[in-house]
Design an enzyme around this catalytic site. Structure first.
Site, PDB file in Angstrom:
ATOM      1  N   GLY A   1      -9.093   5.525   1.552  1.00  0.00           N
ATOM      2  CA  GLY A   1      -9.811   6.223   2.626  1.00  0.00           C
ATOM      3  C   GLY A   1     -11.227   5.722   2.808  1.00  0.00           C
TER       4      GLY A   1
ATOM      5  N   ASP B  51       0.854  -1.194   0.000  1.00  0.00           N
ATOM      6  CA  ASP B  51       0.000   0.000   0.000  1.00  0.00           C
ATOM      7  C   ASP B  51       0.893   1.248   0.000  1.00  0.00           C
ATOM      8  OD1 ASP B  51      -2.383   1.439   0.191  1.00  0.00           O
ATOM      9  OD2 ASP B  51      -2.429   1.338   2.390  1.00  0.00           O
TER      10      ASP B  51
END
Ligand code: 13P
Length: 287
Positions: free
Chosen positions: A208, A84
């Site tokens: 998010g 990530d």
């Protein structure tokens, strides 16, 4: 066996659902996510930030743990192990260590440098069948101590990066990591529609994922989002369950000091959070 995220995301775009990327921090997290994916017959992406990679003892440790669990827990749904927000060096390291998917986040470089570095990573990753995520338009909030203000990605820049041959594209559309502030303006769906129009069948990634209202998640999926990243929500669920257990004093009684018992409520809380997200994203029974 670990798989690249390419096929599962292609299927998600076709079927109009999203595959969840759930970030892992330790063994309990990993086991909870893998078992939940299997129970719900859902494909899944395990996300590892560079900070979490260091915390867990390095990328090779993680590859060993995840591969071991897939085999010994009889996990048969597609699982991708994904870096990530990787740096250039981080991306090279995970490719070497045996990850099956990688994000190279060049969003803080100029678009020219982002393109040239992304291209290099694609070449190295593709030679090993590893999928690649790139980013255009930084995503706000804090991640591993790095704070970004967030910006809306430019559709033409998205197209330039998408055309390089990546497998998924993270484009900033007003989304931020961590909790959303009270005065958050929401996702910018006009920007998302323009990016989708410019990039066609490219699976789009929504970072998010914590705290975005359900109707916005569904609308984002209808506009081409095929991967949604969730991290903070699992952390909050784990922390809350663990704190309640300890505050109840159970850890001091009987065999309650057993770390397996102390971490059990947090483990169950992660499982419940992941199941809820898989249902919302529509990935249940899509393995
Ligand atoms: P949240 O922590 O807001 O869920 O975001 C996760 C994420 O986007 C990881 O890249």
């Amino acid at each position: 066996m670990l798989v690249s995220a390419k096929e599962m995301l292609k299927k998600a775009v076709e079927g109009q659902y999203a595959v969840g990327q759930f970030n892992i921090n330790n063994l309990e997290w990993t086991k909870a996510i893998l078992l939940t994916a299997q129970e719900n017959n859902s494909p899944v992406i395990l996300g590892v930030s560079e900070g979490a990679g260091k915390y867990m003892g390095g990328y090779k440790t993680i590859v060993g743990m995840v591969n071991g669990m897939i085999e010994e827990l009889n996990i048969t749904v597609p699982v991708a192990l994904h870096l990530d927000h990787g740096s250039y060096d981080g991306a090279l390291k995970v490719i070497e260590a045996g990850f099956s998917s990688v994000m190279f986040d060049g969003s803080h470089y100029s678009i020219e440098e982002n393109i040239s570095k992304t291209k290099e990573i694609i070449e190295i990753a593709n030679a090993k069948g590893i999928s690649v995520e790139a980013e255009v338009g930084s995503i706000g909030g804090e991640e591993d101590g790095v704070v970004g203000s967030g910006e809306i990605a430019d559709p033409a820049e998205c197209k330039s990066i998408a055309d390089l041959g990546i497998d998924m594209l993270a484009a900033g559309i007003g989304n931020i990591h961590g909790k959303y502030p009270e005065n958050w303006a929401g996702l910018n769906f006009d920007a998302l529609a323009a990016i989708k129009d410019a990039t066609k069948d490219m699976p789009l990634v929504l970072h998010g994922g914590t705290g975005i209202p359900e109707d916005m998640i569904k609308k984002a999926i209808s506009l081409g989002v095929a991967k949604i990243n969730v991290n903070t929500e699992c952390q909050l669920a784990f922390a809350k369950a663990t704190r309640e257990y300890i505050e109840a004093g159970k850890d001091l009684e009987g065999k309650g000091f057993d770390p397996r018992k102390i971490l059990a409520p947090g483990f169950e809380a992660i499982k419940a959070t992941v199941k809820e997200k898989m249902e919302l994203f529509g990935s249940v029974n899509k393995a």
